[in-house]
Design a protein around this motif. Structure first.
Motif, PDB file in Angstrom:
ATOM      1  N   SER A 303      32.531  27.122 -22.357  1.00 18.98           N
ATOM      2  CA  SER A 303      32.749  27.032 -20.910  1.00 18.98           C
ATOM      3  C   SER A 303      31.427  27.080 -20.155  1.00 18.98           C
ATOM      4  CB  SER A 303      33.657  28.177 -20.449  1.00 18.98           C
ATOM      5  OG  SER A 303      34.914  28.109 -21.091  1.00 18.98           O
ATOM      6  N   THR A 304      30.504  27.894 -20.637  1.00 18.52           N
ATOM      7  CA  THR A 304      29.195  27.994 -19.991  1.00 18.52           C
ATOM      8  C   THR A 304      28.435  26.680 -20.091  1.00 18.52           C
ATOM      9  OG1 THR A 304      29.086  30.362 -20.473  1.00 18.52           O
ATOM     10  CG2 THR A 304      27.015  29.236 -19.976  1.00 18.52           C
ATOM     11  N   VAL A 305      28.456  26.044 -21.274  1.00 20.33           N
ATOM     12  CA  VAL A 305      27.760  24.765 -21.453  1.00 20.33           C
ATOM     13  C   VAL A 305      28.357  23.701 -20.533  1.00 20.33           C
ATOM     14  CG1 VAL A 305      27.285  22.909 -23.083  1.00 20.33           C
ATOM     15  CG2 VAL A 305      27.044  25.280 -23.801  1.00 20.33           C
ATOM     16  N   MET A 306      29.661  23.617 -20.499  1.00 23.62           N
ATOM     17  CA  MET A 306      30.315  22.609 -19.658  1.00 23.62           C
ATOM     18  C   MET A 306      30.030  22.860 -18.179  1.00 23.62           C
ATOM     19  SD  MET A 306      33.985  22.227 -21.618  1.00 23.62           S
ATOM     20  CE  MET A 306      34.543  20.978 -20.477  1.00 23.62           C
ATOM     21  N   LYS A 307      30.026  24.117 -17.774  1.00 22.13           N
ATOM     22  CA  LYS A 307      29.732  24.441 -16.385  1.00 22.13           C
ATOM     23  C   LYS A 307      28.305  24.067 -16.023  1.00 22.13           C
ATOM     24  CE  LYS A 307      29.541  28.312 -13.137  1.00 22.13           C
ATOM     25  NZ  LYS A 307      29.747  29.782 -12.956  1.00 22.13           N
ATOM     26  N   ALA A 308      27.356  24.347 -16.922  1.00 20.36           N
ATOM     27  CA  ALA A 308      25.952  24.032 -16.648  1.00 20.36           C
ATOM     28  C   ALA A 308      25.737  22.525 -16.555  1.00 20.36           C
ATOM     29  CB  ALA A 308      25.060  24.638 -17.727  1.00 20.36           C
ATOM     30  N   VAL A 309      26.328  21.772 -17.496  1.00 22.71           N
ATOM     31  CA  VAL A 309      26.179  20.318 -17.487  1.00 22.71           C
ATOM     32  C   VAL A 309      26.814  19.723 -16.238  1.00 22.71           C
ATOM     33  CG1 VAL A 309      26.813  18.188 -18.676  1.00 22.71           C
ATOM     34  CG2 VAL A 309      26.009  20.157 -19.989  1.00 22.71           C
ATOM     35  N   GLN A 310      27.986  20.225 -15.879  1.00 15.92           N
ATOM     36  CA  GLN A 310      28.667  19.709 -14.693  1.00 15.92           C
ATOM     37  C   GLN A 310      27.874  20.005 -13.425  1.00 15.92           C
ATOM     38  OE1 GLN A 310      32.657  21.142 -14.317  1.00 15.92           O
ATOM     39  NE2 GLN A 310      33.183  19.768 -12.633  1.00 15.92           N
ATOM     40  N   GLU A 311      27.326  21.208 -13.332  1.00 21.09           N
ATOM     41  CA  GLU A 311      26.529  21.560 -12.152  1.00 21.09           C
ATOM     42  C   GLU A 311      25.286  20.669 -12.050  1.00 21.09           C
ATOM     43  OE1 GLU A 311      23.953  25.323 -10.315  1.00 21.09           O
ATOM     44  OE2 GLU A 311      25.011  25.510 -12.224  1.00 21.09           O
ATOM     45  N   PHE A 312      24.625  20.436 -13.183  1.00 21.67           N
ATOM     46  CA  PHE A 312      23.431  19.589 -13.172  1.00 21.67           C
ATOM     47  C   PHE A 312      23.772  18.162 -12.752  1.00 21.67           C
ATOM     48  CE2 PHE A 312      21.169  16.406 -15.766  1.00 21.67           C
ATOM     49  CZ  PHE A 312      19.955  16.436 -15.106  1.00 21.67           C
ATOM     50  N   CYS A 313      24.808  17.594 -13.335  1.00 17.56           N
ATOM     51  CA  CYS A 313      25.182  16.215 -12.996  1.00 17.56           C
ATOM     52  C   CYS A 313      25.604  16.093 -11.537  1.00 17.56           C
ATOM     53  CB  CYS A 313      26.297  15.737 -13.923  1.00 17.56           C
ATOM     54  SG  CYS A 313      25.801  15.586 -15.656  1.00 17.56           S
ATOM     55  N   GLU A 314      26.287  17.095 -11.022  1.00 21.77           N
ATOM     56  CA  GLU A 314      26.714  17.059  -9.623  1.00 21.77           C
ATOM     57  C   GLU A 314      25.516  17.130  -8.688  1.00 21.77           C
ATOM     58  OE1 GLU A 314      29.317  16.745  -6.448  1.00 21.77           O
ATOM     59  OE2 GLU A 314      29.641  16.423  -8.594  1.00 21.77           O
ATOM     60  N   LYS A 315      24.557  17.979  -9.005  1.00 22.82           N
ATOM     61  CA  LYS A 315      23.359  18.071  -8.167  1.00 22.82           C
ATOM     62  C   LYS A 315      22.525  16.797  -8.244  1.00 22.82           C
ATOM     63  CE  LYS A 315      22.707  23.073  -7.900  1.00 22.82           C
ATOM     64  NZ  LYS A 315      22.770  23.056  -6.417  1.00 22.82           N
ATOM     65  N   PHE A 316      22.483  16.168  -9.417  1.00 25.58           N
ATOM     66  CA  PHE A 316      21.748  14.908  -9.531  1.00 25.58           C
ATOM     67  C   PHE A 316      22.430  13.819  -8.707  1.00 25.58           C
ATOM     68  CE2 PHE A 316      20.763  10.855 -11.556  1.00 25.58           C
ATOM     69  CZ  PHE A 316      19.379  10.911 -11.590  1.00 25.58           C
ATOM     70  N   ARG A 317      23.751  13.796  -8.738  1.00 27.15           N
ATOM     71  CA  ARG A 317      24.471  12.811  -7.919  1.00 27.15           C
ATOM     72  C   ARG A 317      24.196  13.036  -6.435  1.00 27.15           C
ATOM     73  NH1 ARG A 317      28.462  12.434  -4.708  1.00 27.15           N
ATOM     74  NH2 ARG A 317      28.843  14.672  -4.872  1.00 27.15           N
ATOM     75  N   GLU A 318      24.192  14.300  -6.004  1.00 33.56           N
ATOM     76  CA  GLU A 318      23.891  14.598  -4.604  1.00 33.56           C
ATOM     77  C   GLU A 318      22.472  14.163  -4.244  1.00 33.56           C
ATOM     78  OE1 GLU A 318      24.520  18.739  -4.135  1.00 33.56           O
ATOM     79  OE2 GLU A 318      26.720  18.626  -4.281  1.00 33.56           O
ATOM     80  N   ALA A 319      21.537  14.375  -5.155  1.00 34.23           N
ATOM     81  CA  ALA A 319      20.163  13.950  -4.892  1.00 34.23           C
ATOM     82  C   ALA A 319      20.069  12.439  -4.771  1.00 34.23           C
ATOM     83  CB  ALA A 319      19.242  14.458  -6.006  1.00 34.23           C
TER      84      ALA A 319
END
Length: 747
Positions: A303-319
């Motif tokens: 769950s931690t890995v999936m949360k970290a990957v999802q947070e990173f991808c979401e922030k990259f999309r926002e950028a």
């Protein structure tokens, strides 16, 4: 450590001989400060007194031990001071915190600072006085600090080091409380009444006189309550102090300090509360970032890995969508920078390319090789395609540069995004894995985009579309002009009449060479002027018609001749010649000539180029006037040579003319290819690089990370000892701030 919030506190300032330590021990009620010759207090000592219903004891902030024997407190202070400041009477800015709890302690917070001195003792540094002064100033310069200035009453108050130092940061005396020691040692017949009344050096908080224990009392360990009793008797029996209304004595000093500190705290309470709440919010954010604890079970790790990957991808999309909160005033970055590459950088690099890359000689050689043995009035297709493909090849370099720039910007953006992910910062291994996989994906997408962009350029080479609507009209116009100015071909052997016609044409051309050209202008004196041109060996004479005396002689030997067609059908000849200043594009080193007639322009171009390479330009000899029936006295061999020269000149003019036509067509078609490439490459990179990387980022990361392997996810989510330590510190700080808020509410 000193709290990050500037809390109200009382700093005790005084010289070494002012009795500062005795005043502090009298307030606390115990002997606990180091004593001896020279400087005793060598580092800031923060003394926190708390009134509580317990037996009196002391504790240090760095030790988990309670001290009821205050002689041991002195030993700990000396030991800790030696650790930080050394044993050679040096000083240190690192504070030491000691807390006292008991029924008789006032609620106070005092800071005992090293005594002010001027002369170094023993192994002390030569600048010991400045070091101590800087340390004292660092404390008392804070607006929330109350200055307790301790001065000896038996010395001139004007020479008080404590008051002099306090005045530097509190010139109006608004937060300085004066303490007069040694009033019992003043000369007989003198007293401190004028000082206490503020007649000599007024202070808003006033002065309080006290009587310290003598050195004999200290050596004999006289109890503190007896010393306070002796002080009370001194003031009651003194003829001046007993009837005065001002405050005096250690007990009154303790009460006054408590009331002053409490009033100061109430004044600063709103600001302190605001700072504590702000710190609490920041601490809670840090606590969320560090988490309550690290993942322990395989399910929590996944769950931690999936949360970290999802947070990173979401922030990259926002950028990529321009929704980031990063400061944007320092320069363009991310999608804005990519747009700038597409809008300015790439088009500017493409615009620098043109048909001038091909020299006149290369164009002529390509045309002649394409014609072979056969003469051709029109531009050969094979020569055009060969040359235009060479020009199209020039587009590969700026295209590759554009691909690399966009790739570098994406690389910078995802690294910034990784740094901005607070949750991801807890797991160093997972952070590194995501960074490596992002770089791997970007490398693959960059290679694919570069191949696609290269194919777009090669596509322009694969089919040269000379039927393009924007090119065919221009081509037909050029061909029509070439028909109007085409030279006749000499396909039959020369006859007698042809020979006579050739001679007449040669003489006519020579005559025209000697006479001025019609409709000719030159750029002289920063304006275009009608001129007459005359060629004299390797020198061109340019004579303005309005002012023949302003004739300019242009040396042609070694010069460069360039010709270009104007929008009105005329031609501009530019002669760049060498002057005493060297080769420079300057008005004195460049002559620009406009000739309206195409045939005249070609003739003058041919003659100027011959003169530039040093070839002799033959002038027409003067011959007697002949009637139409007069026969030519020249021999047949001479007439044959004249005819051959005429044919050769016509061939050279034709080469120049057709090469000029070919250059115009190459320029026009290359401009069409440049416009197409400038539009197509950014679209291709957006599809194959930018959007493809963003779309495939999350699936790629989830695919390369083996979530089914418990050992792999456990290694990825393993926290470093530093993260665990920081979480514990943040947790303790969060609890302390909550307690502080509760205390503020009670106040």
């Amino acid at each position: 450590k000193i709290p990050p919030i500037d809390l109200p506190q009382i700093a005790v300032v005084g010289s070494q001989s002012s009795g500062k330590s005795s005043v502090l021990e009298s307030i606390v009620g115990y002997d606990f400060l180091p004593r001896g010759a020279g400087i005793c207090t060598r580092r800031p000592l923060i003394i926190q007194l708390t009134c509580s219903d317990v037996q009196d004891y002391a504790e240090f902030s760095h030790l988990d031990e309670k001290f009821t024997d205050f002689e041991r407190v002195r030993d700990v202070i000396e030991k800790e001071t030696d650790k930080v400041a050394g044993k050679q009477k040096g000083v240190s800015e690192v504070p030491l915190i000691v807390k006292f709890f008991g029924r008789n302690f006032p609620n106070l917070s005092l800071v005992d600072l090293p005594g002010l001195t001027m002369v170094p003792v023993g192994d002390q540094p030569a600048n010991i006085g400045q070091l101590i002064r800087d340390m004292v100033m660092n404390f008392i310069c804070r607006p929330n600090c109350i200055i307790l200035a301790v001065s000896a009453a038996n010395q001139d108050i004007a020479n008080s080091d404590a008051l002099h130092t306090a005045r530097a940061v509190d010139p109006d005396g608004l937060r300085t409380l004066g303490v007069l020691t040694k009033v019992d040692l003043m000369d007989e017949g003198t007293d401190a009444r004028d000082i206490l009344l503020g007649k000599l050096y007024p202070l808003r908080l006033g002065y309080i006189p006290v009587v310290n224990r003598s050195q004999k009392d200290i050596m004999e360990k006289k109890p503190m309550h007896k010393s306070l009793k002796a002080e009370q008797q001194f003031f009651e029996n003194h003829p001046v102090y007993r009837n005065s209304k001002f405050e005096k004595g250690i007990p009154m000093l303790s009460k006054r300090l408590s009331s002053v500190l409490e009033a100061h705290i109430r004044t600063q309470l709103p600001e302190i509360s605001k700072k504590i709440k702000s710190m609490l919010r920041e601490t809670q954010e840090d606590l969320v970032r560090y988490g309550v604890r690290g993942p322990s079970t395989p399910f929590e790790c996944r769950s931690t890995v999936m949360k970290a990957v999802q947070e990173f991808c979401e922030k990259f999309r926002e950028a990529m969508n321009g929704e980031t909160r990063r400061n944007t005033y320092k320069g363009l970055f991310g999608p804005a920078r990519i747009r700038e590459i597409f809008r300015n950088d790439f088009p500017q690099e493409i615009a620098t390319l043109d048909a001038s890359y091909l020299s006149d000689k290369e164009i002529q050689m390509a045309r002649r090789n394409a014609v072979g043995l056969h003469a051709d009035l029109f531009v050969p297709n094979s020569a055009f395609e060969t040359l235009i493909k060479r020009l199209i090849d020039l587009l590969h370099d700026p295209t590759s540069t554009c691909v690399q720039k966009v790739s570098d910007e994406i690389d910078t953006l995802f690294h910034q995004t990784i740094s901005d992910c607070k949750f991801l910062s807890r797991f160093a291994e997972l952070k590194q894995t995501i960074s490596l996989e992002c770089r791997s994906l970007l490398s693959a997408k960059t290679t694919a985009a570069a191949d696609f962009a290269r194919n777009l350029v090669e596509m322009e080479k694969s089919y040269v579309n000379t039927e393009h609507p924007n090119f065919i009209n221009y081509r037909d116009t050029v061909y029509k002009q070439s028909h109007l100015h085409a030279l006749p071909a000499h396909s039959q052997p020369p006859s007698q009449s042809a020979s006579l016609h050739s001679e007449r044409a040669e003489k006519e051309n020579m005559s025209k060479q000697k006479s001025p050209a019609e409709q000719c202008s030159a750029y002289i004196g920063r304006e275009w002027q009608d001129v007459d041109l005359k060629l004299d060996r390797q020198e061109l004479r340019v004579s303005p018609k309005a002012n023949p005396h302003a004739t300019q002689n242009v040396p042609l030997l070694g010069s460069t001749i360039n010709v270009r067609e104007l929008w009105d059908g005329g031609h501009q000849i530019t002669v760049r010649y060498q002057s005493s200043k060297g080769w420079m594009l300057h008005s004195t080193d460049e002559m620009q000539i406009k000739i309206a007639d195409r045939q005249s322009a070609n003739r003058w171009t041919m003659m100027l180029k011959k003169a530039a390479v040093g070839a002799e330009v033959v002038q027409a000899p003067r011959s007697p006037r002949r009637t139409s029936g007069t026969a030519d006295n020249a021999s047949p061999a001479l007439r044959e040579r004249r005819l051959a020269g005429s044919i050769g000149d016509c061939g050279e003019v034709r080469d120049v003319s057709e090469s000029s036509i070919l250059r115009q067509l190459l320029h026009q078609y290359f401009e069409l290819v440049k416009r197409s490439t400038t539009d197509a490459i950014p679209k291709a990179l957006m599809l194959k690089l930018v959007q493809s990387f963003e779309t495939n980022l999350y699936p790629h990361l989830m695919q390369v990370i083996d979530l089914d392997n418990d050992d792999v996810v456990a290694d990825l989510t393993k926290e470093s000892p530093e993260i665990v330590r920081r979480r514990q510190e943040v947790d303790r700080l969060e609890g302390a701030l909550r307690k502080a808020i509760l205390v503020l509410r009670e106040l």
